[in-house]
Design a protein around this motif. Structure first.
Motif, PDB file in Angstrom:
ATOM      1  N   GLY A 165       0.845  -1.200   0.000  1.00 16.17           N
ATOM      2  CA  GLY A 165       0.000   0.000   0.000  1.00 16.17           C
ATOM      3  C   GLY A 165       0.874   1.240   0.000  1.00 16.17           C
ATOM      4  N   GLY A 167      -0.663   4.573   0.284  1.00 18.32           N
ATOM      5  CA  GLY A 167      -1.557   5.696   0.589  1.00 18.32           C
ATOM      6  C   GLY A 167      -0.850   6.749   1.432  1.00 18.32           C
ATOM      7  N   THR A 169      -1.673   8.313   4.269  1.00 25.93           N
ATOM      8  CA  THR A 169      -1.680   8.302   5.741  1.00 25.93           C
ATOM      9  C   THR A 169      -0.879   7.149   6.317  1.00 25.93           C
ATOM     10  OG1 THR A 169      -3.729   7.024   5.838  1.00 25.93           O
ATOM     11  CG2 THR A 169      -3.941   9.406   5.955  1.00 25.93           C
ATOM     12  N   SER A 194      -1.357  -1.778  -5.940  1.00 24.31           N
ATOM     13  CA  SER A 194      -2.320  -2.496  -6.796  1.00 24.31           C
ATOM     14  C   SER A 194      -1.819  -2.705  -8.221  1.00 24.31           C
ATOM     15  CB  SER A 194      -3.655  -1.749  -6.817  1.00 24.31           C
ATOM     16  OG  SER A 194      -3.536  -0.559  -7.547  1.00 24.31           O
ATOM     17  N   ARG A 195      -0.789  -2.008  -8.616  1.00 20.76           N
ATOM     18  CA  ARG A 195      -0.285  -2.158  -9.989  1.00 20.76           C
ATOM     19  C   ARG A 195       0.875  -3.152 -10.084  1.00 20.76           C
ATOM     20  NH1 ARG A 195      -2.027   1.778 -13.443  1.00 20.76           N
ATOM     21  NH2 ARG A 195      -1.468   0.204 -14.959  1.00 20.76           N
ATOM     22  N   ALA A 212      -0.960  -2.167   4.521  1.00 17.32           N
ATOM     23  CA  ALA A 212      -1.459  -0.779   4.546  1.00 17.32           C
ATOM     24  C   ALA A 212      -2.452  -0.616   3.406  1.00 17.32           C
ATOM     25  CB  ALA A 212      -0.287   0.194   4.421  1.00 17.32           C
ATOM     26  N   VAL A 213      -3.345  -1.577   3.276  1.00 14.98           N
ATOM     27  CA  VAL A 213      -4.207  -1.677   2.112  1.00 14.98           C
ATOM     28  C   VAL A 213      -5.656  -1.251   2.420  1.00 14.98           C
ATOM     29  CG1 VAL A 213      -5.066  -3.226   0.313  1.00 14.98           C
ATOM     30  CG2 VAL A 213      -2.814  -3.616   1.283  1.00 14.98           C
ATOM     31  N   GLY A 214      -6.202  -1.818   3.492  1.00 14.13           N
ATOM     32  CA  GLY A 214      -7.618  -1.584   3.784  1.00 14.13           C
ATOM     33  C   GLY A 214      -8.525  -2.567   3.081  1.00 14.13           C
ATOM     34  N   ILE A 215      -8.033  -3.814   2.860  1.00 12.97           N
ATOM     35  CA  ILE A 215      -8.878  -4.895   2.333  1.00 12.97           C
ATOM     36  C   ILE A 215      -8.804  -6.045   3.342  1.00 12.97           C
ATOM     37  CG2 ILE A 215      -9.224  -6.582   0.471  1.00 12.97           C
ATOM     38  CD1 ILE A 215      -7.936  -4.602  -1.469  1.00 12.97           C
ATOM     39  N   GLY A 233      -1.587  -2.695   9.527  1.00 12.95           N
ATOM     40  CA  GLY A 233      -1.904  -1.288   9.738  1.00 12.95           C
ATOM     41  C   GLY A 233      -3.257  -0.979   9.126  1.00 12.95           C
ATOM     42  N   VAL A 264      -2.565  -2.059  16.264  1.00  7.16           N
ATOM     43  CA  VAL A 264      -1.993  -0.746  15.953  1.00  7.16           C
ATOM     44  C   VAL A 264      -2.829   0.422  16.515  1.00  7.16           C
ATOM     45  CG1 VAL A 264      -1.520   0.768  13.965  1.00  7.16           C
ATOM     46  CG2 VAL A 264      -0.744  -1.600  13.943  1.00  7.16           C
ATOM     47  N   GLY A 265      -4.145   0.239  16.638  1.00  2.00           N
ATOM     48  CA  GLY A 265      -5.043   1.336  17.054  1.00  2.00           C
ATOM     49  C   GLY A 265      -4.580   2.104  18.285  1.00  2.00           C
TER      50      GLY A 265
HETATM   51  P1  NAP Z   1      -5.381   4.451   0.735  1.00  2.00           P
HETATM   52  O1  NAP Z   1      -4.906   5.800   0.375  1.00  2.00           O
HETATM   53  O2  NAP Z   1      -6.729   4.006   0.354  1.00  2.00           O
HETATM   54  O3  NAP Z   1      -4.304   3.389   0.196  1.00  2.00           O
HETATM   55  C1  NAP Z   1      -4.581   2.056   0.021  1.00  2.00           C
HETATM   56  C2  NAP Z   1      -3.417   1.432  -0.711  1.00  2.00           C
HETATM   57  O4  NAP Z   1      -3.688   0.051  -0.893  1.00  2.00           O
HETATM   58  C3  NAP Z   1      -3.172   2.033  -2.096  1.00  2.00           C
HETATM   59  O5  NAP Z   1      -1.800   2.326  -2.254  1.00  2.00           O
HETATM   60  C4  NAP Z   1      -3.610   0.939  -3.052  1.00  2.00           C
HETATM   61  O6  NAP Z   1      -2.838   0.841  -4.220  1.00  2.00           O
HETATM   62  C5  NAP Z   1      -3.336  -0.295  -2.216  1.00  2.00           C
HETATM   63  N1  NAP Z   1      -4.146  -1.390  -2.710  1.00  2.00           N
HETATM   64  C6  NAP Z   1      -5.497  -1.426  -2.913  1.00  2.00           C
HETATM   65  N2  NAP Z   1      -5.860  -2.607  -3.436  1.00  2.00           N
HETATM   66  C7  NAP Z   1      -4.729  -3.325  -3.583  1.00  2.00           C
HETATM   67  C8  NAP Z   1      -4.442  -4.592  -4.110  1.00  2.00           C
HETATM   68  N3  NAP Z   1      -5.414  -5.402  -4.577  1.00  2.00           N
HETATM   69  N4  NAP Z   1      -3.163  -5.025  -4.137  1.00  2.00           N
HETATM   70  C9  NAP Z   1      -2.175  -4.231  -3.658  1.00  2.00           C
HETATM   71  N5  NAP Z   1      -2.379  -3.002  -3.151  1.00  2.00           N
HETATM   72  C10 NAP Z   1      -3.640  -2.554  -3.123  1.00  2.00           C
HETATM   73  O7  NAP Z   1      -5.303   4.235   2.246  1.00  2.00           O
HETATM   74  P2  NAP Z   1      -4.453   4.916   3.457  1.00  2.00           P
HETATM   75  O8  NAP Z   1      -5.101   6.200   3.789  1.00  2.00           O
HETATM   76  O9  NAP Z   1      -2.998   4.884   3.216  1.00  2.00           O
HETATM   77  O10 NAP Z   1      -4.813   3.859   4.555  1.00  2.00           O
HETATM   78  C11 NAP Z   1      -4.563   2.487   4.340  1.00  2.00           C
HETATM   79  C12 NAP Z   1      -5.245   1.699   5.407  1.00  2.00           C
HETATM   80  O11 NAP Z   1      -4.724   2.085   6.672  1.00  2.00           O
HETATM   81  C13 NAP Z   1      -6.777   1.881   5.521  1.00  2.00           C
HETATM   82  O12 NAP Z   1      -7.332   0.624   5.786  1.00  2.00           O
HETATM   83  C14 NAP Z   1      -6.949   2.726   6.752  1.00  2.00           C
HETATM   84  O13 NAP Z   1      -8.143   2.435   7.437  1.00  2.00           O
HETATM   85  C15 NAP Z   1      -5.788   2.254   7.558  1.00  2.00           C
HETATM   86  N6  NAP Z   1      -5.401   3.185   8.604  1.00  2.00           N
HETATM   87  C16 NAP Z   1      -5.368   2.669   9.840  1.00  2.00           C
HETATM   88  C17 NAP Z   1      -5.082   3.466  10.894  1.00  2.00           C
HETATM   89  C18 NAP Z   1      -5.027   2.857  12.259  1.00  2.00           C
HETATM   90  O14 NAP Z   1      -5.100   3.557  13.265  1.00  2.00           O
HETATM   91  N7  NAP Z   1      -4.856   1.534  12.345  1.00  2.00           N
HETATM   92  C19 NAP Z   1      -4.810   4.837  10.680  1.00  2.00           C
HETATM   93  C20 NAP Z   1      -4.787   5.328   9.374  1.00  2.00           C
HETATM   94  C21 NAP Z   1      -5.097   4.491   8.336  1.00  2.00           C
HETATM   95  P3  NAP Z   1      -2.869   2.007  -5.365  1.00  2.00           P
HETATM   96  O15 NAP Z   1      -2.078   3.129  -4.805  1.00  2.00           O
HETATM   97  O16 NAP Z   1      -2.233   1.356  -6.532  1.00  2.00           O
HETATM   98  O17 NAP Z   1      -4.317   2.358  -5.558  1.00  2.00           O
END
Ligand code: NAP
Length: 286
Positions: A165, A167, A169, A194-195, A212-215, A233, A264-265
């Motif tokens: 991932g 993203g 954040t 994802s690419r 760090a994906v969210g899936i 994460g 992690v929360g």
């Molecule tokens: P985001 O911007 O949505 O990024 C998600 C990433 O996952 C992107 O880089 C995306 O790739 C990648 N991804 C999606 N589908 C995929 C696949 N099939 N194979 C490989 N990679 C894939 O999210 P973010 O804001 O960085 O946050 C990511 C996660 O962290 C979320 O679940 C969020 O809830 C979590 N988070 C948790 C906390 C906590 O306290 N635990 C705090 C902040 C965030 P592309 O760039 O190619 O689209």
């Protein structure tokens, strides 16, 4: 399960104990640190996160401030809340709880924030400092994960660390933080997304693997090197159930894994309060 659990609470408590001691020192000098939160709308998980942040402030003696922006208030109401916190002398640091609902521009609001009050470490100035390896607020979730690895004695220097991932954040700052120079970092970092075809070819080489994906359950045992340290994460809420990126069965392969709840929360909240105390000390020039 073979793996040991990377429980977040002991890490968070250690960070909070240090922050609390610093708050007490500041209060003895007449300075009370303050954290502000801006919540747009009433989305369940976000409101819960904000509540938790205020409760933790109360517990360690940080004053807290809050703006609630109604969903029908529009972007201007969000920007007005940002301006108020920029001008409010009681607020040392603040956050805009994200994600914001459709129709709001998080990036514009963030850019208006006084970077000296960026408690989440997500302002472009803070991210620039991370790139330049300068002192500044580090995004809370990556910083919490780094604190967790450090707390449990996981060596990172020279290790193969893969972040799934990219993203803004989590994935991107996580990779920067762990590839930076210094204790608790110095890793050989690979970022996949994802690419990238044949993702498992990369993840199976990881000594430390960070989702760090969210899936939900994205990382499966056949993607993990035996004995790896695996951190989820990324999280997803399905109704009231929290689902991590890492499938529970990875615990049969990994040496350490984050639990479904209490991983992690708690460290994210603790690092937010640490960033607030850092900002308060800078403003008071202590
Ligand atoms: P985001 O911007 O949505 O990024 C998600 C990433 O996952 C992107 O880089 C995306 O790739 C990648 N991804 C999606 N589908 C995929 C696949 N099939 N194979 C490989 N990679 C894939 O999210 P973010 O804001 O960085 O946050 C990511 C996660 O962290 C979320 O679940 C969020 O809830 C979590 N988070 C948790 C906390 C906590 O306290 N635990 C705090 C902040 C965030 P592309 O760039 O190619 O689209």
């Amino acid at each position: 399960m073979a793996a040991q659990l990377l429980e977040g609470s002991p890490v968070a408590e250690a960070v909070l104990a240090d922050a609390q001691a610093r708050v007490e020192t500041m209060k003895a000098r007449g300075v009370t640190p303050g954290l502000g939160t801006i919540l747009v709308g009433e989305d369940g998980p976000s409101a819960g996160y904000v509540r938790k942040k205020h409760e933790t402030c109360d517990r360690i003696g940080i004053a807290s401030f809050h703006h609630e922006v109604p969903v029908d208030g529009g972007q201007e109401a969000l920007l007005a809340a940002v301006r108020e916190f920029n001008d409010n002398p009681g607020v040392d640091g603040y956050i805009i709880q994200h994600p914001v609902p459709d129709g709001f521009d998080f990036g514009e609001a963030l850019a208006l924030m006084d970077p000296a009050k960026d408690a989440d470490g997500l302002h472009p100035t803070s991210l620039g400092k991370l790139v330049l390896q300068e002192k500044g607020p580090v995004p809370c979730t990556p910083a919490g994960i780094q604190a967790m690895l450090n707390h449990y004695g996981v060596t990172t220097a020279g290790k193969n660390l893969v972040v799934v991932g990219r993203g803004p954040t989590l994935g991107r700052p996580m990779a920067l933080l762990m590839s930076n120079r210094g204790a608790g970092a110095d890793a050989a970092v690979t970022v996949v997304h994802s690419r990238v075809p044949n993702l498992a070819d990369y993840t199976r080489r990881a000594d430390i693997l960070i989702g760090a994906v969210g899936i939900p359950n994205f990382i499966q045992p056949d993607m993990v090197k035996p004995g790896a340290v695996v951190v989820s994460g990324g999280i997803t809420w399905e109704g009231k159930k929290l689902l991590p990126d890492v499938d529970e069965s990875v615990g049969e392969v990994a040496s350490w894994i984050t639990p479904r709840l209490g991983g992690v929360g708690p460290t994210t909240v603790a690092l937010l309060l640490k960033n607030t105390v850092d900002a308060a000390e800078s403003r008071a020039a202590l």
